[in-house]
Design an enzyme around this catalytic site. Sequence first.
Site, PDB file in Angstrom:
ATOM      1  N   SER A  28     -89.432  24.258  -6.624  1.00 42.90           N
ATOM      2  CA  SER A  28     -90.677  24.392  -7.225  1.00 42.90           C
ATOM      3  C   SER A  28     -91.093  24.653  -9.376  1.00 42.90           C
ATOM      4  CB  SER A  28     -92.048  24.661  -6.572  1.00 42.90           C
ATOM      5  OG  SER A  28     -91.575  25.900  -6.631  1.00 42.90           O
ATOM      6  N   ASP A  66     -83.773  27.036  -2.160  1.00 45.76           N
ATOM      7  CA  ASP A  66     -84.118  25.936  -2.426  1.00 45.76           C
ATOM      8  C   ASP A  66     -82.640  24.833  -2.551  1.00 45.76           C
ATOM      9  OD1 ASP A  66     -86.369  24.862  -0.945  1.00 45.76           O
ATOM     10  OD2 ASP A  66     -87.800  24.607  -3.141  1.00 45.76           O
ATOM     11  N   LYS A  96     -82.449  26.942   2.096  1.00 46.60           N
ATOM     12  CA  LYS A  96     -83.648  26.309   2.887  1.00 46.60           C
ATOM     13  C   LYS A  96     -83.853  24.931   2.075  1.00 46.60           C
ATOM     14  CE  LYS A  96     -88.117  26.172   1.363  1.00 46.60           C
ATOM     15  NZ  LYS A  96     -88.177  24.930   1.130  1.00 46.60           N
ATOM     16  N   GLU A  98     -85.016  21.451   3.823  1.00 43.86           N
ATOM     17  CA  GLU A  98     -86.304  20.563   4.084  1.00 43.86           C
ATOM     18  C   GLU A  98     -85.767  19.452   4.840  1.00 43.86           C
ATOM     19  OE1 GLU A  98     -88.683  18.842   1.121  1.00 43.86           O
ATOM     20  OE2 GLU A  98     -89.241  20.526   0.057  1.00 43.86           O
ATOM     21  N   GLU A 165     -95.058  23.785   6.318  1.00 41.81           N
ATOM     22  CA  GLU A 165     -96.232  23.395   5.194  1.00 41.81           C
ATOM     23  C   GLU A 165     -96.978  22.813   5.531  1.00 41.81           C
ATOM     24  OE1 GLU A 165     -95.811  22.707   0.095  1.00 41.81           O
ATOM     25  OE2 GLU A 165     -94.009  22.939   1.226  1.00 41.81           O
TER      26      GLU A 165
END
Length: 196
Positions: A28, A66, A96, A98, A165
Amino acid sequence: IAVATCYDYPTALLQEAAGVDVIFAGGSVGTNVLGYSTSLQMTMEDMLHHCKAVRRGVKNALLLVDMPFMSYQVSASEAVRNAGRLVQEAGAEAVKIEGGIEVLDAIRAICRAGIPVMGHIGMMPQKFLAEGKFRVYGKTSAEHALLIDSAKAIEEAGAFAITLELVDFDTAGEISQTLSIPTIGIGSGSKCDGQV
């Protein structure tokens, strides 16, 4: 488990002083600091630069980073190569990723290479183009079952923890009770083992 997103060296120093458990160099940073319209624009070079700055301030916390969009989706070998760069060049201690069932090969391969992986299901910023909106996941019985199955599969693939999330409160609670690895919530309620 306290997980705090961090974009730079001075913030890392403050988070260390506060005793944060996991300092998270998150993708982010692209939208919140670099001015990108989505996190999909983050590159490996962006993430390496960002993680190196955070690394300089982290002494005791686990440094999680990330993996950017398209750094692990193409192939398991490319996923290992990119995760390895984040560890070797930027000092990350875990990555991490996704996704659910579709990223299991990458999770397995990275774990086999000796790099700890945190999974991430529910709302996934890197899939925003496909979804087009933010919403809570796991409210329908079909989504509930898919999230449970994905979480179990991610644990079996070797992940040490999983981020939930915008997962429905009850679904997040059931996942947390089902898994032996910790769940880290982002807008998924108090039944998770930790919070970002």
